[in-house]
Motif scaffolding. Structure first.
Motif, PDB file in Angstrom:
ATOM      1  N   THR A 287      -8.866   0.610   1.311  1.00 42.99           N
ATOM      2  CA  THR A 287      -9.518   1.104   0.105  1.00 42.99           C
ATOM      3  C   THR A 287      -9.255   2.592  -0.085  1.00 42.99           C
ATOM      4  O   THR A 287      -8.955   3.050  -1.201  1.00 42.99           O
ATOM      5  CB  THR A 287     -11.037   0.849   0.171  1.00 42.99           C
ATOM      6  OG1 THR A 287     -11.271  -0.556   0.262  1.00 42.99           O
ATOM      7  CG2 THR A 287     -11.743   1.399  -1.054  1.00 42.99           C
TER       8      THR A 287
ATOM      9  N   ARG B 270     -10.508  -2.805   5.801  1.00 40.42           N
ATOM     10  CA  ARG B 270     -10.981  -2.596   4.436  1.00 40.42           C
ATOM     11  C   ARG B 270     -11.210  -1.130   4.110  1.00 40.42           C
ATOM     12  O   ARG B 270     -10.931  -0.685   2.987  1.00 40.42           O
ATOM     13  CB  ARG B 270     -12.247  -3.414   4.188  1.00 40.42           C
ATOM     14  CG  ARG B 270     -13.388  -3.117   5.141  1.00 40.42           C
ATOM     15  CD  ARG B 270     -14.520  -4.122   5.026  1.00 40.42           C
ATOM     16  NE  ARG B 270     -15.221  -3.993   3.760  1.00 40.42           N
ATOM     17  CZ  ARG B 270     -16.177  -4.819   3.341  1.00 40.42           C
ATOM     18  NH1 ARG B 270     -16.533  -5.847   4.104  1.00 40.42           N
ATOM     19  NH2 ARG B 270     -16.776  -4.626   2.200  1.00 40.42           N
TER      20      ARG B 270
ATOM     21  N   LEU C 143      -9.836  -5.163  -2.644  1.00 44.81           N
ATOM     22  CA  LEU C 143      -9.106  -4.721  -1.460  1.00 44.81           C
ATOM     23  C   LEU C 143      -9.767  -5.166  -0.166  1.00 44.81           C
ATOM     24  O   LEU C 143      -9.081  -5.436   0.827  1.00 44.81           O
ATOM     25  CB  LEU C 143      -8.958  -3.199  -1.478  1.00 44.81           C
ATOM     26  CG  LEU C 143      -8.085  -2.623  -2.596  1.00 44.81           C
ATOM     27  CD1 LEU C 143      -8.131  -1.110  -2.576  1.00 44.81           C
ATOM     28  CD2 LEU C 143      -6.650  -3.117  -2.483  1.00 44.81           C
TER      29      LEU C 143
ATOM     30  N   PRO D 154       0.807  -1.229   0.000  1.00 45.21           N
ATOM     31  CA  PRO D 154       0.000   0.000   0.000  1.00 45.21           C
ATOM     32  C   PRO D 154       0.838   1.275   0.000  1.00 45.21           C
ATOM     33  O   PRO D 154       0.429   2.291  -0.574  1.00 45.21           O
ATOM     34  CB  PRO D 154      -0.829  -0.119   1.288  1.00 45.21           C
ATOM     35  CG  PRO D 154      -0.915  -1.588   1.548  1.00 45.21           C
ATOM     36  CD  PRO D 154       0.395  -2.155   1.074  1.00 45.21           C
TER      37      PRO D 154
END
Length: 789
Positions: A447, A443, A433, A403
């Motif tokens: 995201t 999540r 994701l 990420p």
């Protein structure tokens, strides 16, 4: 019961519950005194007069009331309401124990018509209609209730929108006891909470479309994580006809095939002005499918990216005999733009590069630190429909980009594409994701991190907000869409599966009620040469969306395409996302055996209604008993100009209150009062489209309404302005617009003469329905028609 009261609500809160009820209004409670049972929703509250009384949302004696309407009964003590206004509030709940996933009971819903939008697959959403809590599916992302004072009286509406609350994402579901439940989850066992006080936004209103619009604008301000569609930059490709390579070639897409397809569309008079080179152009490897061995279904989802550049098919021409052939992606893209007049070329990629991500051992990908991860789906997703792509990614794993490297990855990829003369991207597999969030903060956070990186790269590298989002119909993604302006609104178009054609149209129309407030819903590609081609074409004409096909080269129905596409390659796009008419909202247009689907929209000076018979052609997935009711060979329904919302936008004075209604199928024109109606009969998978134009009085005597290009599906989309000329021009009317073909209008008398761009043209006039027509020369792109009386 936990309660956060309004600032001025103490008198109301202290009033006895019985004082709010009419003599006929009864509350049935359980033997345990928890208020389980149903307050009759068609009755009104009786309020004692008080200058201090407010209608702010409140929970009292186990009843949640919104704007004085009892909305949920049997509300448990741990449910919390936080009022925002008289008509709106946040609803949440508390638990005694922290967890990464909670399911809270909110209260009873019974004997009221309702509409749900729920994720039936990880990626996609469909509607579900019902009348009690048990009809609300798991993973519901929008719930709309119809409340009536009297059975035949006007309706009001109560909207539930589960949202993102901190690091937690909410959804709704029902249970067999007709209770509405709230699911709150982080997607990471390490991210826990014991309370989510603002999990669901609830609002009340008299107009369902105003209610949705105002609710999403309220959430835009309150959440601060997404932007409303009306504030976003619209990519230019929306107004041009396009071609996508997917259903034409699937993974076998190649330069010569693309040339062939662009050539055949141009030669037929409907040139593509934007192109999507879909899956099949990237440099990938697949260890699960060996060359020369039989194809293993689903193995394509195990493929992984090995570089950000194109594969060998696009590095060398497919036709070695072609003189001066392009030798790379840039040469190819630049050449087809010059040759075929393309304005935009987009290419496909997945959010993590490819279906299986970036290969962890690929030298060119090491800078993005990809790690092999195996997706974990939430119980909500597992309770609905399985998906082969997700099953395979769970089996093969995904090379998930670090990420912290997401911004670098997207910037590298997109800057490279810009250097290759590519104008934008279609970014797929976006909901993945939520299945990879364990150990990465959950999540919602994951995201948001990727979404911000993606949108930053789009803004930096592409000048036109050039992104189409796909497989991203989770609220994790939608409520983080600050810039993205187009999102695919349904499961794929499946040309080889007859039972999905009607489902596709109905799903997008209903999904657009919600999605259309955040993005322009994308209706996907379709085949113009197909048994359901006109069904799809009309839907896109009224959908306010981009229009693109995926025809195989040389396999086109130009009669259909020419009703969508002007000779210059532009399309007559309507103003708003196309949505079901108000009287369709709680009817099932696919399976109740009797309801037609009406989709409304507006143009600059006209309205438009598409009417579709979606019955008898397929069944919704995720039904316990998917029994299709008997369907007549032809269904009959009523259509009215009043089906078009916000018609006043195109009908300012001097409107007579009457409308001219043109049926494309019959080629006929009728005059109706706005609240008048007419019958429509349609066979299964048959449709019609009606242009509705306000009749105005000009020069005190001429009743006139422009229809537009009457051979186009969205005829009125061709008309830009209509205005009266001054008296010195013999009482003329000037209409400006675009596109060649037959222009039609309603007139109560035959004009003396007509001109197009100052050149007099013959006019025909039908006395039986007052239709006047003028032929606009084929080489005309923009025109000014003057009609003189």
């Amino acid at each position: 019961m936990a309660l956060i009261p309004p600032s001025l609500g103490s008198l109301q809160l202290n009033a006895p519950f019985s004082s709010f009820l009419s003599p006929k209004h009864t509350v049935f409670t359980s033997p345990h005194g928890h208020g389980f049972g149903c307050v009759c929703l068609h009755k009104t509250w009786k309020r004692p007069p008080s200058m201090f009384l407010t209608n702010k949302p409140v929970i009292k004696d186990g009843v949640l009331s919104i704007n004085g309407k009892d909305t949920l009964t049997g509300v448990p003590d741990n449910v919390v309401v936080t009022p925002l206004s008289n008509s709106s509030a946040f609803v949440g709940a508390t638990s005694t124990l922290p967890n990464s996933r909670h399911v809270f009971r909110l209260g009873l819903i019974q004997d009221i018509r309702l509409l749900c939008l729920f994720r039936f697959k990880l990626w996609w959403m469909i509607p579900r209609m019902g009348n009690s809590g048990q009809d609300i599916p798991i993973e519901t992302q929008m719930l709309l209730l119809e409340a009536k004072e009297e059975p035949d009286g006007p309706a009001s509406y109560i909207l539930f929108l589960p949202v993102l609350d901190g690091e937690f994402r909410s959804s709704l579901q029902g249970n067999p006891s007709n209770e509405l439940e709230l699911c709150v989850e982080s997607g990471d066992p390490a991210i826990v909470t014991s309370r989510s006080l603002k999990a669901v936004f609830v609002n009340y209103g008299d107009n369902p479309f105003d209610l949705m619009n105002k609710s999403m604008k309220t959430l835009e301000k309150h959440l601060g994580t997404f932007s409303h569609r009306e504030t976003k930059q619209m990519p230019g490709m929306l107004d041009w006809f396009g071609w996508c390579t997917w259903d034409a070639f699937y993974h076998e897409v190649n330069p010569q095939g693309i040339r062939d397809g662009l050539k055949s569309l141009s030669e037929g008079g409907t040139p593509a002005r934007f192109l999507i080179i879909d899956d099949g152009w990237q440099d990938t490897t697949n260890e699960f499918q060996k060359e020369g061995e039989p194809f293993i279904e689903g193995s394509q989802f195990g493929g992984r990216l090995v570089s950000i550049k194109e594969n060998n098919k696009f590095r060398e021409t497919a036709n070695e005999d072609l003189n001066g052939a392009p030798s790379g992606l840039k040469d190819f893209v630049s050449d087809i733009k010059r040759t075929f007049g393309l304005k935009y070329v987009y290419v496909w990629h997945a959010l993590l590069g490819y279906w299986g991500g970036f290969h962890p051992d690929a030298p060119e990908g090491r800078k993005y630190n990809p790690k092999l991860k195996f997706p974990i789906q939430s119980p909500g997703n597992l309770a609905n429909m399985r998906d082969i792509s997700m099953d395979c990614m769970e089996k093969y794993g995904i090379g998930a980009i670090d990420p912290t490297k997401a911004s670098e990855f997207y910037d590298d990829l997109h800057s490279y594409l810009v250097s290759q003369d590519v104008d934008g991207v279609k970014v797929d597999v976006q909901n993945i994701l939520e299945t990879l969030a364990t150990g990465l903060g959950g999540r919602v956070s994951l995201t948001r991190q990727f979404q911000q990186a993606l949108e930053k790269s789009i803004a930096t590298n592409f000048q036109d907000n050039s992104i189409i989002c796909c497989m991203g119909l989770s609220t994790d993604t939608l409520y983080n869409a600050r810039r993205s302006a187009i999102t695919r609104a349904s499961d794929d178009y499946y040309p080889k599966i007859p039972t999905t054609q009607s489902l596709h149209i109905a799903a997008v129309a209903f999904n657009s009620i919600f999605l259309g407030e955040v993005v322009v819903p994308d209706w996907d590609m379709f085949y113009s040469l197909h048994s359901a081609a006109e069904f799809h074409a009309v839907a896109r004409a009224v959908g306010g969306c981009g229009v693109y096909v995926s025809d195989k080269p040389g396999q086109h129905d130009f009669e259909i395409l020419r009703r969508l596409v002007l000779p210059d390659g532009s399309v007559l796009r309507a103003k708003y996302p196309g949505r079901p008419s108000r009287d369709c909202l709680f009817n099932d247009p696919v399976m109740d055996g009797e309801s037609l689907l009406k989709i409304w929209n507006l143009n600059k000076v006209t309205g438009v209604i598409g009417v579709f018979n979606c019955q008898g052609a397929g069944s919704w997935p995720c039904l316990d008993n998917p029994v299709q009711k008997d369907v007549s060979p032809k269904l009959c329904g009523q259509v009215s100009p009043a089906d078009i919302e916000y018609f006043e936008e195109v009908a300012p004075p001097p409107w007579t209150g009457d409308c001219a209604v043109f049926s494309l199928k019959a080629g006929s024109l009728s005059r109706l009062p706005k609240n008048g109606s007419f019958n429509v009969k349609l066979k299964i998978l048959e449709c019609d489209v009606f242009t509705v134009s306000p009749i105005k009085v000009y020069h005190g005597k001429v009743h006139f309404a422009a229809i537009g290009l009457i051979d186009m599906y969205n005829s009125g989309g061709a008309v830009e302005t209509v205005e009266a000329l001054n008296a010195s021009t013999n009482g003329g009317i000037r209409i400006k617009g675009r596109g060649a073909g037959r222009f039609g209008a309603y007139s109560n008398e035959k004009p003396k003469l007509c001109s197009v761009n100052s050149k007099q043209e013959p006019v025909t006039f039908r006395d039986e329905d007052n239709l006047l027509t003028i032929t606009i020369p084929s080489d005309t792109n923009f025109w000014e028609i003057v009609v003189s009386y």
